[in-house]
Write an enzyme that holds these catalytic residues in place. Structure first.
Site, PDB file in Angstrom:
ATOM      1  N   SER A  70       0.827  -1.211   0.000  1.00  0.00           N
ATOM      2  CA  SER A  70       0.000   0.000   0.000  1.00  0.00           C
ATOM      3  C   SER A  70       0.859   1.258   0.000  1.00  0.00           C
ATOM      4  CB  SER A  70      -0.920   0.016   1.220  1.00  0.00           C
ATOM      5  OG  SER A  70      -1.671  -1.172   1.283  1.00  0.00           O
TER       6      SER A  70
HETATM    7  N1  SAH Z   1      -0.585  -5.070   3.958  1.00  0.00           N
HETATM    8  C1  SAH Z   1       0.190  -5.413   2.790  1.00  0.00           C
HETATM    9  C2  SAH Z   1      -0.470  -5.016   1.477  1.00  0.00           C
HETATM   10  C3  SAH Z   1      -1.650  -5.777   1.251  1.00  0.00           C
HETATM   11  S1  SAH Z   1      -2.221  -6.014  -0.385  1.00  0.00           S
HETATM   12  C4  SAH Z   1       1.573  -4.821   2.849  1.00  0.00           C
HETATM   13  O1  SAH Z   1       1.892  -4.098   3.795  1.00  0.00           O
HETATM   14  O2  SAH Z   1       2.361  -5.105   1.939  1.00  0.00           O
HETATM   15  C5  SAH Z   1      -3.549  -7.075   0.085  1.00  0.00           C
HETATM   16  C6  SAH Z   1      -3.125  -8.472   0.393  1.00  0.00           C
HETATM   17  O3  SAH Z   1      -4.278  -9.155   0.877  1.00  0.00           O
HETATM   18  C7  SAH Z   1      -2.657  -9.246  -0.843  1.00  0.00           C
HETATM   19  O4  SAH Z   1      -1.383  -9.776  -0.621  1.00  0.00           O
HETATM   20  C8  SAH Z   1      -3.710 -10.344  -0.981  1.00  0.00           C
HETATM   21  O5  SAH Z   1      -3.195 -11.565  -1.460  1.00  0.00           O
HETATM   22  C9  SAH Z   1      -4.214 -10.491   0.448  1.00  0.00           C
HETATM   23  N2  SAH Z   1      -5.552 -11.082   0.584  1.00  0.00           N
HETATM   24  C10 SAH Z   1      -6.622 -10.964  -0.238  1.00  0.00           C
HETATM   25  N3  SAH Z   1      -7.668 -11.655   0.242  1.00  0.00           N
HETATM   26  C11 SAH Z   1      -7.260 -12.227   1.423  1.00  0.00           C
HETATM   27  C12 SAH Z   1      -7.896 -13.064   2.375  1.00  0.00           C
HETATM   28  N4  SAH Z   1      -9.165 -13.465   2.252  1.00  0.00           N
HETATM   29  N5  SAH Z   1      -7.179 -13.447   3.463  1.00  0.00           N
HETATM   30  C13 SAH Z   1      -5.876 -13.063   3.622  1.00  0.00           C
HETATM   31  N6  SAH Z   1      -5.221 -12.286   2.723  1.00  0.00           N
HETATM   32  C14 SAH Z   1      -5.900 -11.866   1.634  1.00  0.00           C
END
Ligand code: SAH
Length: 219
Positions: A70
C-alpha cells in the site's frame, strides 16, 4: 538522495497528504509514534529489488502475484486510526509484503497477520524473520474467518477491500477495540471504515476516506 533523505521526504509527503485529507479524516497530523515507526521501517526491504529506487515514493507498488504494497500515507493513516497501544495484540488480514505488519510491530506487543497467497505468505514470513521482527506471526490462509486461536484482538486491520465487513472479524474484536477495513465492490472506489466496538458489544461505524485496495479474495 540518501535513504535517510528519501525517508524524510516520504514523511513530509505523509504530513502534506494528511492536511489535504483533513476534511475527510478529521486528522491534520498523525501520532508521533506512528510517524516514528514509518521512519524506522525501511520500505525498500519490502519491495522487489527492481523497484527499490521508488520505495519511498508515496505510491503503492507491485509485489508480485497481482498484489501491491500500500501507499505509505495509507499505511500510516490506517495505523493511526487503530490508536495502537504498547500492550495490544493486533490482527492484520492481508500480509502482502509484510510492511504494514512491520510498522505495527514497533507499536504493539504482538501482530498476527494472515495472507491468502502461499508464495507471498512464505516470502513475508521469511523476510520478517530475517529482519529480526520477533513479535509478528504470519500464517497462510483466508483471513475472512480471522484467527480464532489468538482472538480476541485489541485491533484488527484489513488491507484488502471486502464487499461487507466479515462477521468473524467483528466477533474477534475486544470491546473497546477498532476494526479498520476498506469496503466496496472489487476494482471500484471503496470507503475506508473504522468500526468501534463498545463495552456492550455495539458497533459505531465511521466512514473515513475514499480508497483503492486490491480485493479481499476467498479460499
Ligand atoms: N498489507 C500489505 C499489502 C496488502 S495487499 C503490505 O503491507 O504489503 C492485500 C493483500 O491481501 C494481498 O497480498 C492479498 O493476497 C491479500 N488477501 C486478499 N484476500 C485475502 C484473504 N481473504 N485473506 C488473507 N489475505 C488476503
Amino acid at each position: 538522495m540518501s535513504n535517510r533523505q528519501q525517508i524524510d521526504a516520504m514523511l513530509q509527503t505523509i504530513d502534506i497528504e494528511c492536511s489535504y485529507t483533513k476534511g475527510f479524516t478529521g486528522r491534520s497530523s498523525l501520532l508521533p509514534e506512528v510517524m516514528e515507526a514509518m521512519r524506522l521501517v525501511l520500505r525498500h526491504d519490502f519491495v522487489p529489488p527492481s523497484l527499490a529506487a521508488m520505495a519511498y515514493e508515496n505510491t503503492p507498488l507491485p509485489i508480485g502475484k497481482g498484489q501491491t504494497i500500500s501507499q505509505p500515507f495509507i499505511v500510516a493513516l490506517m495505523t493511526d486510526l487503530l490508536c495502537p497501544e504498547k500492550g495490544d495484540v493486533i490482527l492484520e488480514v492481508g500480509a502482502g509484503s509484510g510492511y504494514q505488519a512491520a510498522i505495527l510491530s514497533l507499536l504493539v506487543r504482538q501482530v498476527y497477520t494472515i495472507e491468502i497467497i502461499p508464495d507471498l505468505a512464505d516470502r513475508a514470513k521469511e523476510l520478517l524473520q530475517r529482519l529480526g521482527y520477533g513479535n509478528i506471526e504470519v500464517r497462510q490462509g483466508d483471513g475472512y474467518n480471522g484467527w480464532p486461536k489468538h482472538a480476541p484482538f485489541d485491533g484488527i486491520i484489513v488491507t484488502a477491500a471486502a464487499t461487507h465487513v466479515p462477521p468473524s472479524l467483528k466477533e474477534q474484536l475486544k470491546p473497546g477495540g477498532k476494526l479498520i477495513v476498506p469496503i466496496g465492490q472489487p476494482y471500484m472506489p471503496q470507503e475506508l471504515l473504522v468500526l468501534e466496538k463498545d463495552q456492550q458489544g455495539v458497533f459505531c461505524t465511521r466512514n473515513v476516506l475514499p480508497v483503492s485496495f486490491v480485493p479481499l479474495t476467498r479460499a
